[in-house]
Design an enzyme around this catalytic site. Structure first.
Site, PDB file in Angstrom:
ATOM      1  N   ARG A 259       0.805  -1.209   0.000  1.00 53.18           N
ATOM      2  CA  ARG A 259       0.000   0.000   0.000  1.00 53.18           C
ATOM      3  C   ARG A 259       0.843   1.267   0.000  1.00 53.18           C
ATOM      4  O   ARG A 259       0.365   2.345  -0.277  1.00 53.18           O
ATOM      5  CB  ARG A 259      -0.882  -0.017   1.265  1.00 53.18           C
ATOM      6  CG  ARG A 259      -1.945  -1.087   1.245  1.00 53.18           C
ATOM      7  CD  ARG A 259      -2.536  -1.303   2.619  1.00 53.18           C
ATOM      8  NE  ARG A 259      -1.503  -1.891   3.445  1.00 53.18           N
ATOM      9  CZ  ARG A 259      -1.762  -2.701   4.463  1.00 53.18           C
ATOM     10  NH1 ARG A 259      -2.989  -2.981   4.778  1.00 53.18           N
ATOM     11  NH2 ARG A 259      -0.806  -3.216   5.187  1.00 53.18           N
ATOM     12  N   GLY A 260       2.136   1.100   0.329  1.00 52.16           N
ATOM     13  CA  GLY A 260       2.982   2.270   0.562  1.00 52.16           C
ATOM     14  C   GLY A 260       3.134   3.213  -0.610  1.00 52.16           C
ATOM     15  O   GLY A 260       3.375   4.412  -0.435  1.00 52.16           O
TER      16      GLY A 260
ATOM     17  N   GLU B  12       7.411   2.079  -6.430  1.00 48.98           N
ATOM     18  CA  GLU B  12       7.592   1.723  -5.014  1.00 48.98           C
ATOM     19  C   GLU B  12       7.753   2.977  -4.164  1.00 48.98           C
ATOM     20  O   GLU B  12       8.299   3.978  -4.631  1.00 48.98           O
ATOM     21  CB  GLU B  12       8.870   0.889  -4.864  1.00 48.98           C
ATOM     22  CG  GLU B  12       8.679  -0.601  -5.034  1.00 48.98           C
ATOM     23  CD  GLU B  12       8.042  -1.246  -3.816  1.00 48.98           C
ATOM     24  OE1 GLU B  12       7.333  -0.565  -3.048  1.00 48.98           O
ATOM     25  OE2 GLU B  12       8.253  -2.446  -3.635  1.00 48.98           O
TER      26      GLU B  12
ATOM     27  N   ASP C  57      14.294  -1.514  -0.024  1.00 46.53           N
ATOM     28  CA  ASP C  57      15.097  -1.771   1.165  1.00 46.53           C
ATOM     29  C   ASP C  57      16.014  -2.967   0.915  1.00 46.53           C
ATOM     30  O   ASP C  57      17.085  -2.820   0.380  1.00 46.53           O
ATOM     31  CB  ASP C  57      14.116  -2.130   2.279  1.00 46.53           C
ATOM     32  CG  ASP C  57      14.292  -1.246   3.485  1.00 46.53           C
ATOM     33  OD1 ASP C  57      15.328  -0.614   3.582  1.00 46.53           O
ATOM     34  OD2 ASP C  57      13.382  -1.210   4.315  1.00 46.53           O
ATOM     35  N   THR C  58      15.522  -4.156   1.271  1.00 49.50           N
ATOM     36  CA  THR C  58      16.295  -5.360   0.985  1.00 49.50           C
ATOM     37  C   THR C  58      16.335  -5.624  -0.524  1.00 49.50           C
ATOM     38  O   THR C  58      17.235  -6.293  -1.018  1.00 49.50           O
ATOM     39  CB  THR C  58      15.666  -6.602   1.654  1.00 49.50           C
ATOM     40  OG1 THR C  58      14.357  -6.800   1.113  1.00 49.50           O
ATOM     41  CG2 THR C  58      15.582  -6.440   3.159  1.00 49.50           C
ATOM     42  N   GLY C  59      15.328  -5.129  -1.226  1.00 53.62           N
ATOM     43  CA  GLY C  59      15.233  -5.386  -2.669  1.00 53.62           C
ATOM     44  C   GLY C  59      14.427  -6.638  -2.975  1.00 53.62           C
ATOM     45  O   GLY C  59      14.136  -6.930  -4.140  1.00 53.62           O
TER      46      GLY C  59
ATOM     47  N   ASP D  18       4.915   3.742   6.690  1.00 55.10           N
ATOM     48  CA  ASP D  18       4.144   3.679   7.935  1.00 55.10           C
ATOM     49  C   ASP D  18       4.935   3.070   9.089  1.00 55.10           C
ATOM     50  O   ASP D  18       5.975   2.450   8.906  1.00 55.10           O
ATOM     51  CB  ASP D  18       2.881   2.832   7.717  1.00 55.10           C
ATOM     52  CG  ASP D  18       3.195   1.341   7.613  1.00 55.10           C
ATOM     53  OD1 ASP D  18       4.126   0.974   6.842  1.00 55.10           O
ATOM     54  OD2 ASP D  18       2.547   0.537   8.306  1.00 55.10           O
TER      55      ASP D  18
HETATM   56  C1  PRP Z   1       7.362  -1.968   2.010  1.00 56.89           C
HETATM   57  C2  PRP Z   1       7.476  -1.064   0.802  1.00 56.89           C
HETATM   58  C3  PRP Z   1       8.024  -1.961  -0.265  1.00 56.89           C
HETATM   59  C4  PRP Z   1       8.789  -3.007   0.512  1.00 56.89           C
HETATM   60  C5  PRP Z   1      10.244  -2.761   0.330  1.00 56.89           C
HETATM   61  O1  PRP Z   1       6.152  -2.631   1.935  1.00 56.89           O
HETATM   62  O2  PRP Z   1       6.237  -0.506   0.455  1.00 56.89           O
HETATM   63  O3  PRP Z   1       7.002  -2.565  -1.015  1.00 56.89           O
HETATM   64  O4  PRP Z   1       8.440  -2.867   1.883  1.00 56.89           O
HETATM   65  O5  PRP Z   1      10.988  -3.599   1.159  1.00 56.89           O
HETATM   66  P1  PRP Z   1      12.062  -4.608   0.611  1.00 56.89           P
HETATM   67  O6  PRP Z   1      12.938  -3.881  -0.377  1.00 56.89           O
HETATM   68  O7  PRP Z   1      12.811  -4.974   1.869  1.00 56.89           O
HETATM   69  O8  PRP Z   1      11.377  -5.796   0.003  1.00 56.89           O
HETATM   70  P2  PRP Z   1       5.448  -3.308   3.200  1.00 56.89           P
HETATM   71  O9  PRP Z   1       5.649  -4.791   3.128  1.00 56.89           O
HETATM   72  O10 PRP Z   1       5.884  -2.619   4.457  1.00 56.89           O
HETATM   73  O11 PRP Z   1       3.927  -3.035   2.908  1.00 56.89           O
HETATM   74  P3  PRP Z   1       3.171  -1.648   2.728  1.00 56.89           P
HETATM   75  O12 PRP Z   1       3.536  -1.120   1.356  1.00 56.89           O
HETATM   76  O13 PRP Z   1       1.747  -2.018   2.826  1.00 56.89           O
HETATM   77  O14 PRP Z   1       3.646  -0.706   3.824  1.00 56.89           O
END
Ligand code: PRP
Length: 187
Positions: A41-42, A94, A98-100, A154
């Site tokens: 949702r971000g 996106e 973060d981790t990718g 969030d």
């Molecule tokens: C967050 C963000 C990305 C993901 C990135 O989503 O929106 O989609 O993490 O992280 P990564 O690079 O470590 O995979 P989250 O799972 O927190 O869900 P949200 O978008 O609903 O907040």
């Protein structure tokens, strides 16, 4: 606005100019049209601003996946694109990479569907936490290894609708998830 551990990384005006730059990059690159695939949702605040700043006519769609299971690294698609992307340019949108892992998973899924090209546009890049290498084509801001909230990001569902991007102290939020509400949502 003071609160322990809180620091504004991007003001509303800086977010606006960053989005304008990214929109210009995409508008120049995808003159033949593009599918913007937002990750729920971000990405919603960013995508919403981006599509209104873009001067080409994009198609908009959404993907949702389950969070990564801590030990297995497994995810699954909760909501897939409705649009057929065969032969199309697609941009994964996106809020943060973060981790990718999320981006790599989605990129792999979409690439199997014979699109013309799959690119990535992220508002925030936090490379210090990268686990898998991912190519990011369009980046709003690269940040150090700090916890951030606002503009889609969030903490336990809070702070997503802030018009700023702020870094916050995880230990403060762990004690009280609403610790920054008073400072960030002035009455
Ligand atoms: C967050 C963000 C990305 C993901 C990135 O989503 O929106 O989609 O993490 O992280 P990564 O690079 O470590 O995979 P989250 O799972 O927190 O869900 P949200 O978008 O609903 O907040």
């Amino acid at each position: 606005m003071t609160a322990p551990g809180l620091e504004i990384l991007l003001t509303e005006e800086e977010i606006e100019s960053t989005v304008a730059r990214l929109a210009a990059e995409l508008s120049t690159r995808f003159t033949d049209g593009v599918v913007l695939a937002g990750l729920l949702r971000g990405s919603v605040p960013f995508l919403s601003d981006l599509v209104r700043a873009i001067t080409i006519r994009p198609l908009i769609d959404f993907i949702a996946i389950t969070p990564y299971a801590p030990n297995t690294g497994r995810v699954r698609m909760l909501k897939d694109l409705d649009i057929d992307i065969v032969g199309r340019d697609v941009v994964i949108v996106e809020d943060i990479v973060d981790t990718g892992l999320t981006t790599a998973f989605i990129h792999g899924e979409l690439s199997r569907r014979s699109p013309r090209r799959v690119c990535v546009c992220t508002f925030v890049d936090r490379p210090a936490r990268r686990v898998v290498p991912v190519e990011l084509d369009h980046v709003g801001i690269e940040i150090p290894d700090r916890f951030v909230i606002g503009y889609g990001l969030d903490h336990e569902g809070r702070y997503r609708n802030l018009r700023v991007l702020a870094s916050a102290a995880p230990e403060v939020l762990a004690e009280d998830p609403d610790a920054y509400v008073g400072a960030l949502y002035p009455a």
